[in-house]
Design an enzyme around this catalytic site. Structure first.
Site, short mmCIF file in Angstrom:
data_model
loop_
_atom_site.label_atom_id
_atom_site.label_comp_id
_atom_site.label_asym_id
_atom_site.label_seq_id
_atom_site.Cartn_x
_atom_site.Cartn_y
_atom_site.Cartn_z
N CYS A 99 0.99 6.23 12.66
CA CYS A 99 2.25 6.07 13.40
C CYS A 99 2.09 5.29 14.71
O CYS A 99 3.07 4.70 15.18
CB CYS A 99 2.86 7.43 13.71
SG CYS A 99 3.46 8.27 12.24
N CYS A 110 -0.25 10.16 14.94
CA CYS A 110 -1.49 9.90 14.19
C CYS A 110 -1.75 8.39 14.13
O CYS A 110 -0.94 7.59 14.58
CB CYS A 110 -1.36 10.48 12.78
SG CYS A 110 -0.21 9.54 11.77
N CYS A 142 0.86 -1.19 0.00
CA CYS A 142 0.00 0.00 0.00
C CYS A 142 0.89 1.24 0.00
O CYS A 142 2.10 1.17 0.24
CB CYS A 142 -0.95 0.01 1.20
SG CYS A 142 -0.17 0.42 2.76
N GLU A 181 7.91 10.92 13.19
CA GLU A 181 8.24 9.69 13.92
C GLU A 181 8.78 8.63 12.96
O GLU A 181 9.68 7.86 13.29
CB GLU A 181 7.00 9.12 14.61
CG GLU A 181 6.28 10.07 15.54
CD GLU A 181 5.16 10.82 14.84
OE1 GLU A 181 5.38 11.36 13.73
OE2 GLU A 181 4.07 10.90 15.41
N CYS A 223 3.12 1.93 3.07
CA CYS A 223 4.33 1.10 3.15
C CYS A 223 5.34 1.57 2.11
O CYS A 223 6.54 1.67 2.39
CB CYS A 223 3.99 -0.36 2.89
SG CYS A 223 2.93 -1.04 4.14
N HIS A 268 6.16 10.98 8.07
CA HIS A 268 5.92 11.67 9.34
C HIS A 268 7.21 11.76 10.15
O HIS A 268 8.15 10.97 9.95
CB HIS A 268 4.84 10.96 10.13
CG HIS A 268 3.52 10.95 9.41
ND1 HIS A 268 2.34 10.64 10.02
CD2 HIS A 268 3.21 11.23 8.12
CE1 HIS A 268 1.35 10.73 9.14
NE2 HIS A 268 1.86 11.08 7.98
N1 LIG Z 1 2.60 12.96 14.90
C1 LIG Z 1 2.56 13.52 13.69
C2 LIG Z 1 1.39 14.12 13.21
C3 LIG Z 1 1.42 14.70 11.96
N2 LIG Z 1 2.56 14.71 11.22
C4 LIG Z 1 2.61 15.41 9.94
C5 LIG Z 1 2.18 14.68 8.73
C6 LIG Z 1 1.69 15.82 7.87
O1 LIG Z 1 2.79 16.47 7.26
C7 LIG Z 1 1.10 16.78 8.84
C8 LIG Z 1 -0.39 16.63 8.98
O2 LIG Z 1 -0.78 17.50 9.96
P1 LIG Z 1 -2.32 17.82 10.25
O3 LIG Z 1 -2.97 16.67 10.89
O4 LIG Z 1 -2.33 19.09 11.02
O5 LIG Z 1 -3.01 18.00 8.85
P2 LIG Z 1 -3.22 19.30 8.04
O6 LIG Z 1 -1.92 19.91 7.70
O7 LIG Z 1 -4.08 18.92 6.92
O8 LIG Z 1 -3.97 20.31 9.02
P3 LIG Z 1 -5.49 20.45 9.47
O9 LIG Z 1 -5.51 20.07 10.93
O10 LIG Z 1 -5.83 21.88 9.27
O11 LIG Z 1 -6.33 19.53 8.65
O12 LIG Z 1 1.76 16.53 10.06
C9 LIG Z 1 3.70 14.12 11.72
O13 LIG Z 1 4.74 14.14 11.08
N3 LIG Z 1 3.67 13.50 12.93
#
Ligand SMILES: Nc1ccn([C@H]2C[C@H](O)[C@@H](COP(=O)(O)OP(=O)(O)OP(=O)(O)O)O2)c(=O)n1
Length: 412
Positions: free
Chosen positions: A326, A323, A119, A297, A122, A295
């Site tokens: 992760c 998220c 996917c 992490e 991955c 991301h």
């Molecule tokens: N623990 C995390 C959480 C998120 N990200 C990164 C992945 C993306 O690059 C971005 C996503 O962030 P958002 O959830 O804030 O998404 P949006 O940028 O779309 O913002 P919004 O909250 O306005 O939808 O953050 C990350 O690296 N590690």
């Protein structure tokens, strides 16, 4: 015109994105390497089917697979004509990320044989963590992301809707896979590493580090977040570990050693503006960033400089709540303590959601509240935010680091 991002892992021209299974250039064990992933795929399903015979397991597996829509995957990692890794997908963690966790950037010197097309989640991690690595897979139905909700069997309408959603997700994954594999080879350089030292300030009877050190590490993560390639939000992550045996590490480090660090960025070696950058407020899902961005992490774990040892406490500091993509990765990596912010915790946003963190068990969680009086799900005011998010003045005294309650409401 683009410019290369420095990183240790260029995406290569030599990437083999086989429309049909490509046997390894007749390595001694070539045919075996090809067959093995299918066996690995089956082995995961065998586990789920219980101790029955292989044929029964296969039948059962297909039935369950059809029900679950998981499309499990087997992966064989071959190096110098030797099998060095066998991985299979589970419902939480796929074979690709599992291989990244085990081998890290050492995967670069290997060949990867998947039993079906991985996917997009991955694939982006594999492409990010490898260099000049042939990736082969059997044709057939691709793997389905662990983030895709399984079809509900309660009523036919929601079942049909789920099946439609899965088809849409699979189609978007296929587009993302094509886009990812078409990236070009670039320069190689080392991943950024923080050289900050830590003072020996922790309570050995309780937490592995005292709040001052935790603040310090969070600031490191925050500094990293400013290196983001996400046009909208920066996220930084630092992983430290605390050695259990004394005397191995200089006293200055307080028993801590750096495991890895990273920030959210497009696959290492990609060009500026090469991948979609839209967020989930914008309409066209094909052009959204989520399938492409690595991301913080994920980068910290992939380009780690030390292994995560279960005998040592390992501390992840990340400026934004982990998220749903992760959380299984962090758990499988063996991280024992997570320090993060309350930003977006519990939010369901479709393309990227933050629901799983609250239910993560067996890990000490510390939630960084920038402003304890404010509720959750407020605007972005943590870390290297960019663009439209409003800047909040920093009030150091309003910060509060508190242990995260477990699902029973008790502090871990
Ligand atoms: N623990 C995390 C959480 C998120 N990200 C990164 C992945 C993306 O690059 C971005 C996503 O962030 P958002 O959830 O804030 O998404 P949006 O940028 O779309 O913002 P919004 O909250 O306005 O939808 O953050 C990350 O690296 N590690």
């Amino acid at each position: 015109m683009g410019f290369p991002r420095t990183g240790s892992n260029p995406v290569r021209d030599e990437f083999i994105y086989a429309p049909r299974f490509t046997p390894p250039a007749r390595e001694k064990k070539g045919s075996w390497s090809g067959i093995k992933p299918s066996w690995m795929e089956e082995s995961e399903l065998k586990n789920r089917a219980g101790p029955c015979r292989a044929e029964t397991a296969r039948t059962e597996a297909f039935r369950r697979t059809a029900e679950d829509k998981i499309n499990t995957v087997g992966l064989v990692v071959v190096k110098d004509s030797k099998v060095v890794g066998l991985h299979s997908s589970g419902s939480e963690l796929h074979a690709g990320p599992s291989a990244i966790l085990e081998h890290g950037s050492k995967l670069s010197q290997s060949s990867l044989y998947f039993s079906r097309r991985p996917c997009a989640t991955c694939l982006k991690m594999i492409i990010n963590g490898t260099k000049n690595t042939p990736i082969c897979f059997w044709p057939g139905d691709p793997e389905i992301s662990t983030l895709t909700p399984p079809p509900s069997s309660e009523n036919s309408t929601s079942h049909d809707a789920s099946v439609l959603l899965i088809s849409e997700e699979a189609a978007l994954d296929a587009v993302a896979s094509d886009k990812l594999k078409s990236t070009v080879a670039l320069t190689s350089a080392s991943h950024p590493v923080s050289d900050a030292s830590l003072r020996s300030q922790f309570d050995p009877d309780h937490d592995p580090v005292c709040p001052d050190v935790a603040v310090h590490c969070m600031v490191q993560a925050r500094l990293l977040s400013y290196r983001t390639e996400d046009p909208k939000v920066g996220v930084g992550a630092v992983i430290w570990a605390k050695r259990q045996e004394s005397g191995c590490v200089p006293a200055l480090m307080g028993g801590l050693y750096l495991v890895g660090c990273g920030f959210n960025a497009y696959p290492s070696g990609s060009h500026f503006n090469e991948f979609p950058q839209m967020d989930d407020k914008q309409e066209d899902r094909q052009r959204r960033k989520y399938r492409y961005i690595i991301h913080a992490e994920q980068n910290a774990l992939t380009f780690r400089t030390h292994e995560i040892r279960r005998s040592d406490a390992s501390l992840l500091f990340v400026t934004k709540c982990p998220c749903d993509e992760c959380v299984p990765l962090i758990r499988a990596a063996g991280v024992s303590h997570i320090y993060t912010s309350d930003l977006d915790q519990g939010r369901d946003k479709g393309d990227i959601s933050y629901r799983r963190f609250q239910h993560l068990q067996g890990v000490h969680k510390y939630c960084w509240q920038r402003n304890p009086s404010a509720g959750h799900h407020t605007s972005h005011y943590v870390n290297g935010f960019l663009g439209k998010h409003k800047t909040e003045p920093e009030h150091r005294n309003s910060k509060k680091l508190r242990p995260f309650p477990d699902s029973n409401g008790e502090e871990l």
